[in-house]
Design an enzyme around this catalytic site. Sequence first.
Site, mmCIF file in Angstrom:
data_model
loop_
_atom_site.group_PDB
_atom_site.id
_atom_site.type_symbol
_atom_site.label_atom_id
_atom_site.label_comp_id
_atom_site.label_asym_id
_atom_site.label_seq_id
_atom_site.Cartn_x
_atom_site.Cartn_y
_atom_site.Cartn_z
ATOM 1 N N TYR A 131 -3.235 -0.719 10.243
ATOM 2 C CA TYR A 131 -3.138 -0.877 8.798
ATOM 3 C C TYR A 131 -1.759 -0.456 8.306
ATOM 4 O O TYR A 131 -1.099 -1.181 7.551
ATOM 5 C CB TYR A 131 -4.233 -0.068 8.097
ATOM 6 C CG TYR A 131 -4.274 -0.290 6.598
ATOM 7 C CD1 TYR A 131 -4.928 -1.405 6.083
ATOM 8 C CD2 TYR A 131 -3.661 0.594 5.720
ATOM 9 C CE1 TYR A 131 -4.963 -1.635 4.702
ATOM 10 C CE2 TYR A 131 -3.696 0.375 4.356
ATOM 11 C CZ TYR A 131 -4.343 -0.737 3.850
ATOM 12 O OH TYR A 131 -4.366 -0.967 2.498
ATOM 13 N N SER A 187 0.852 -1.185 0.000
ATOM 14 C CA SER A 187 0.000 0.000 0.000
ATOM 15 C C SER A 187 0.888 1.234 0.000
ATOM 16 O O SER A 187 2.068 1.160 0.368
ATOM 17 C CB SER A 187 -0.884 0.007 1.256
ATOM 18 O OG SER A 187 -1.551 1.249 1.416
#
Length: 255
Positions: A159, A146
Site C-alpha cells: 500500500y 494517501s
Amino acid sequence: MTLKTFDLTGRRALITGSGSGIGLAYAEGLAGAGCEIVLNGRDESKLAKAEAALRARGFRVTSSAFDVTDPAAVKAGVDAVEKDVGPIDILVNNAGMTIRQPLEDFPEDAWRRVMATNIDSVFYVSKAVARHMLPRGYGKIINTCSVMSELGRPSIAPYTASKGAVKMMTRQMAVEWGRRGIRSNGIAPGYFKTELTDALVKDEKFSSWLEGRTPLGRWGDVSELQGACVFLAAPASDYVTGHVLFVDGGLTASV
C-alpha cells in the site's frame, strides 16, 4: 475571484471506485457543484444503489462498470463513456485496496493485487482518458494518494509503495501533459471513517493512538474531502498542477 470559479456546470467527471466510501463522497461533492457524474466500479449492484441515491437528490449521474486493473476493459469502458455519455472533462482515480501482513511474509500474489488496483489502474485509466482529453486541449486528473504517500506503517508495504508511486505518477502526468491542457493533482487523505477502515475505527487502542497523533484530534469524515476535490476539478485550480493536497487533520505536520 467569485464562486463561479468553483462552478462545474457543463463538466463531466468519471470517478473510479465510486460505489461507496471516499469515491462516492467525491461524486456527491462534484455533483453538488454542478458536475455530471459517471460512477465506476466492478460491483454493478453497488453502483446501481449509489446512482439511485444520487439521482434522488436531483444530480445527473450514470454508471459504467468495468475492471480498472484490466487494460482492455478500461479502454473499452472509457471509449464507451465518451461515445454514449459524452466527453470526460475530469477523471478521479480513486480505486484502491490494502492487505495487511508483515513484509517478510507478504505473498507475491497479494502484492500484485494491491499494486494492480492502486497504481496500475491509475496508469491504465489515465492513459485511456488522456487520449481523449489531449486532442481537446483540456482536462483535470485527480489521483487519490494517501498520507502513506509520505509515511510508512508496519504491515502495509504494498500500500505504501503503491501510494508513493501514485504521488510520482501524478507529478509525471503534470510534466508530460501540462502544456497540452491537462492538470494533474492528487488528494492525500489521512484516516477517514469508511467501510475499509471500520475495523480500525472499532479498535479502541488504534483510535486512541490516532486521535492523539492527529492535531485535530479525531478521524475525518469523507464529506470533508469534497472541498479539495471540487477545488482541484474547478477553474479555481487552473494554475495548479503536480500538487498533492493533504487532507489529514494535520497528521503529516506533526511528530
